[in-house]
Design a protein around this motif. Sequence first.
Motif, PDB file in Angstrom:
ATOM      1  N   VAL A   1       0.905  -1.261   0.131  1.00  0.00           N
ATOM      2  CA  VAL A   1      -0.151  -0.073  -0.037  1.00  0.00           C
ATOM      3  C   VAL A   1       1.075   1.067   0.018  1.00  0.00           C
ATOM      4  N   HIS A   2       0.861   1.971  -1.006  1.00  0.00           N
ATOM      5  CA  HIS A   2       1.845   3.149  -1.175  1.00  0.00           C
ATOM      6  C   HIS A   2       0.909   4.462  -1.241  1.00  0.00           C
ATOM      7  N   GLU A   3       1.378   5.312  -0.453  1.00  0.00           N
ATOM      8  CA  GLU A   3       0.830   6.630  -0.230  1.00  0.00           C
ATOM      9  C   GLU A   3       1.734   7.748  -0.733  1.00  0.00           C
ATOM     10  N   GLN A   4       1.566   8.638  -1.634  1.00  0.00           N
ATOM     11  CA  GLN A   4       1.941   9.924  -2.053  1.00  0.00           C
ATOM     12  C   GLN A   4       1.136  11.142  -1.475  1.00  0.00           C
ATOM     13  N   PHE A   5       1.820  11.830  -0.591  1.00  0.00           N
ATOM     14  CA  PHE A   5       1.256  12.958   0.093  1.00  0.00           C
ATOM     15  C   PHE A   5       1.965  14.162  -0.263  1.00  0.00           C
ATOM     16  N   ARG A   6       1.289  15.376  -0.499  1.00  0.00           N
ATOM     17  CA  ARG A   6       1.529  16.687  -0.989  1.00  0.00           C
ATOM     18  C   ARG A   6       0.878  17.683  -0.176  1.00  0.00           C
ATOM     19  N   ASP A   7       1.490  18.570   0.234  1.00  0.00           N
ATOM     20  CA  ASP A   7       1.057  19.515   0.975  1.00  0.00           C
ATOM     21  C   ASP A   7       1.770  20.978   0.145  1.00  0.00           C
ATOM     22  N   PRO A   8       0.994  21.459  -1.126  1.00  0.00           N
ATOM     23  CA  PRO A   8       1.693  22.562  -1.564  1.00  0.00           C
ATOM     24  C   PRO A   8       1.991  23.840  -0.914  1.00  0.00           C
ATOM     25  N   GLY A   9       1.137  24.084  -0.013  1.00  0.00           N
ATOM     26  CA  GLY A   9       1.060  25.203   0.912  1.00  0.00           C
ATOM     27  C   GLY A   9       2.521  25.309   1.684  1.00  0.00           C
ATOM     28  N   LYS A  10       2.810  24.230   2.357  1.00  0.00           N
ATOM     29  CA  LYS A  10       3.944  24.096   2.809  1.00  0.00           C
ATOM     30  C   LYS A  10       5.292  23.328   2.186  1.00  0.00           C
ATOM     31  N   ASN A  11       4.984  23.263   0.829  1.00  0.00           N
ATOM     32  CA  ASN A  11       6.382  22.707  -0.008  1.00  0.00           C
ATOM     33  C   ASN A  11       6.538  21.321   0.493  1.00  0.00           C
ATOM     34  N   TYR A  12       5.609  20.710   1.278  1.00  0.00           N
ATOM     35  CA  TYR A  12       5.969  19.200   1.607  1.00  0.00           C
ATOM     36  C   TYR A  12       5.636  18.180   0.853  1.00  0.00           C
ATOM     37  N   VAL A  13       6.250  17.133   0.907  1.00  0.00           N
ATOM     38  CA  VAL A  13       5.838  15.921  -0.064  1.00  0.00           C
ATOM     39  C   VAL A  13       6.642  14.711   0.745  1.00  0.00           C
TER      40      VAL A  13
ATOM     41  N   ARG B   1       8.613   5.531   5.814  1.00  0.00           N
ATOM     42  CA  ARG B   1       7.912   6.923   5.163  1.00  0.00           C
ATOM     43  C   ARG B   1       9.197   7.827   5.004  1.00  0.00           C
ATOM     44  N   VAL B   2       9.405   8.397   3.758  1.00  0.00           N
ATOM     45  CA  VAL B   2      10.272   9.484   3.772  1.00  0.00           C
ATOM     46  C   VAL B   2       9.694  10.603   3.028  1.00  0.00           C
ATOM     47  N   ASP B   3      10.447  11.641   3.186  1.00  0.00           N
ATOM     48  CA  ASP B   3       9.870  13.092   2.641  1.00  0.00           C
ATOM     49  C   ASP B   3      10.966  13.922   2.148  1.00  0.00           C
ATOM     50  N   ASN B   4      10.539  15.054   1.521  1.00  0.00           N
ATOM     51  CA  ASN B   4      11.364  16.031   1.031  1.00  0.00           C
ATOM     52  C   ASN B   4      12.207  16.889   1.848  1.00  0.00           C
ATOM     53  N   GLN B   5      11.980  16.527   3.126  1.00  0.00           N
ATOM     54  CA  GLN B   5      13.021  17.310   4.189  1.00  0.00           C
ATOM     55  C   GLN B   5      14.064  16.373   4.656  1.00  0.00           C
ATOM     56  N   GLY B   6      14.007  15.308   4.058  1.00  0.00           N
ATOM     57  CA  GLY B   6      15.126  14.387   4.323  1.00  0.00           C
ATOM     58  C   GLY B   6      14.940  13.306   5.660  1.00  0.00           C
ATOM     59  N   ALA B   7      13.620  13.263   5.985  1.00  0.00           N
ATOM     60  CA  ALA B   7      13.067  12.394   6.995  1.00  0.00           C
ATOM     61  C   ALA B   7      13.175  10.931   6.631  1.00  0.00           C
ATOM     62  N   TYR B   8      13.587  10.182   7.370  1.00  0.00           N
ATOM     63  CA  TYR B   8      13.236   8.851   7.308  1.00  0.00           C
ATOM     64  C   TYR B   8      12.482   8.061   8.581  1.00  0.00           C
ATOM     65  N   LEU B   9      11.478   7.232   8.383  1.00  0.00           N
ATOM     66  CA  LEU B   9      10.831   6.878   9.382  1.00  0.00           C
ATOM     67  C   LEU B   9      10.324   5.310   9.308  1.00  0.00           C
ATOM     68  N   GLN B  10      10.551   4.659  10.088  1.00  0.00           N
ATOM     69  CA  GLN B  10      10.073   3.230  10.009  1.00  0.00           C
ATOM     70  C   GLN B  10       9.160   3.098  11.313  1.00  0.00           C
ATOM     71  N   MET B  11       8.078   2.471  11.025  1.00  0.00           N
ATOM     72  CA  MET B  11       6.937   2.240  11.958  1.00  0.00           C
ATOM     73  C   MET B  11       6.590   0.669  11.746  1.00  0.00           C
ATOM     74  N   ALA B  12       5.825  -0.014  12.909  1.00  0.00           N
ATOM     75  CA  ALA B  12       5.289  -1.223  12.734  1.00  0.00           C
ATOM     76  C   ALA B  12       4.144  -1.276  13.759  1.00  0.00           C
ATOM     77  N   GLY B  13       3.127  -2.064  13.393  1.00  0.00           N
ATOM     78  CA  GLY B  13       1.883  -2.357  14.355  1.00  0.00           C
ATOM     79  C   GLY B  13       0.979  -3.138  13.658  1.00  0.00           C
ATOM     80  N   ARG B  14      -0.165  -3.098  14.404  1.00  0.00           N
ATOM     81  CA  ARG B  14      -1.137  -4.154  13.924  1.00  0.00           C
ATOM     82  C   ARG B  14      -2.363  -3.458  14.225  1.00  0.00           C
ATOM     83  N   LEU B  15      -3.678  -4.354  13.817  1.00  0.00           N
ATOM     84  CA  LEU B  15      -4.803  -3.946  14.124  1.00  0.00           C
ATOM     85  C   LEU B  15      -5.367  -4.259  15.441  1.00  0.00           C
TER      86      LEU B  15
END
Length: 140
Positions: A70-82, A100-114
Motif C-alpha cells: 500500500v503506497h501513499e503519496q502525500f503533498r501539501d503545496p502550501g508548505k512545500n511538503y511531499v 516513510r520518507v519526505d522531501n526534508q530528509g526524514a526517514y521513519l520506520q513504523m510497525a504495528g497491528r490492528l
Amino acid sequence: MKLKCRMLCMGMIALLCIATRSYAQGNGAKPCSAPEAGQLDFWLGDWVITYADNSHAYSVVDKKMDGCVVHEQFRDPGKNYVSESWNVYNPNIHKWQQTRVDNQGAYLQMAGRLDGSELIVYAKPKILQEGNLQMRAVYY
C-alpha cells in the motif's frame, strides 16, 4: 576492486531473489493472500485533507507490487511538503510495517497491528532529556 564489489553485489542480489522465491514457494500461499493484507484497503483512493485554516493537502493511496504494498503519496503545496509511505503486511511477524520518507530528509520506520477497528503503527521510542518520545499513526 571494482570487479570484487560488482561480484559481491550480484551475489547478494541473487541470494535475495532465491530466498524470496523459496519463501513464496515453500509455504504454498500466494503472496499477500493473508486476510490481514487487506486491512488498509479502506485507505485506497484520492484524498483531500482540509486543515483548520481551510488550507488543503492531498494524498493518493494505491496498491503496488502485485497488491502486496500500500503506497501513499502525500503533498501539501502550501508548505512545500511531499512524503511517501510504503506499507506491507508481514505475515512472519503478524504486523504491518511502514517506511516513510519526505522531501526534508526524514526517514521513519513504523510497525504495528490492528487493534479493534484501528490500525496502529509505532516508531521506535526516542530517548530525550525531557523523557521518551514515541511517534505513532492511527488508521481507522
